[in-house]
Write a protein that holds these residues in place. Structure first.
Motif: not given
Length: 207
Positions: A108-116
């Motif tokens: 969920k945090l990675l999605n924020i960073q990658l805009n995914e």
């Protein structure tokens, strides 16, 4: 390869194999990966997978009973209890489920960073016996074999996105501990019905 196996190979051991009374096997898979993969450039797909799996690896190292087995495409496989000196199913089941919860949060945090908006299904099964060992000579790989592995894969396949899916006997091992669990009901797996549960996170009252 796991460090224990590397040491055996460096010491000249061959035909490395051993039996494990029980293990907690986990499969992780990206939901709707094929259409997502087809809609992005190859370098972006690979860099995203590398970022995700690197984060999974980092978190896995915080769990002393967990071992990474392999990645196949977008599938990440690991297991708990493989190298335990004393087999404690409840303990490696807890670690496997905890790891599943942690990587869902990390994604969920990675999605924020990658805009995914990537989501994963996580399936866990505890059972055995398991056969573990090294396959191959020129490019040796560590792998595990056994019926319990197939059920773990099916728990992932029939799972709910961003939750950990477990069968009844796995639930029995961790009931009353630190997890927030809901009964899902019966799920048919290859002609056999399994009563299953969904783990959605940690029970705050138990922390």
């Amino acid at each position: 390869l796991p460090p224990v196996i590397v040491n055996k190979l460096q010491n000249g051991e061959k035909n490395i194999s051993f039996a494990v009374k029980s293990a907690s096997i986990m499969f992780v898979d990206i939901v709707s990966f094929t259409p997502w993969c087809g809609s992005h450039p190859a370098d972006y797909v690979m860099s995203t997978l590398n970022s995700m799996f690197a984060e999974f690896d980092r978190i896995l190292k915080t769990y002393d009973r967990m071992t990474k087995i392999k990645c196949i495409g977008d599938c990440y496989m690991c297991a708990g209890g493989i190298f335990d000196e004393i087999n404690q199913p409840a303990e490696h089941a807890k670690q496997a489920i905890s790891f599943g919860i942690d990587i869902i949060a990390a994604l969920k945090l990675l999605n924020i960073q990658l805009n995914e908006q990537l989501r994963i299904r996580v399936g866990v099964n505890t059972g055995g016996p398991i056969v573990a060992g090294v396959l191959g000579i020129e490019k040796p790989t560590f792998d595990i074999l056994g019926p319990a592995i197939c059920l773990a894969a099916m728990m992932e396949h029939h799972g709910v996105p961003n939750h950990v899916h477990i069968p009844q006997h796995c639930y029995d091992l961790v009931f009353g501990t630190l997890f927030r669990i809901k009964e899902r009901g019966d799920v048919e797996v290859k002609g056999k019905m399994y009563h299953t549960y969904i783990v959605s996170g940690y029970d705050q009252a138990e922390q």
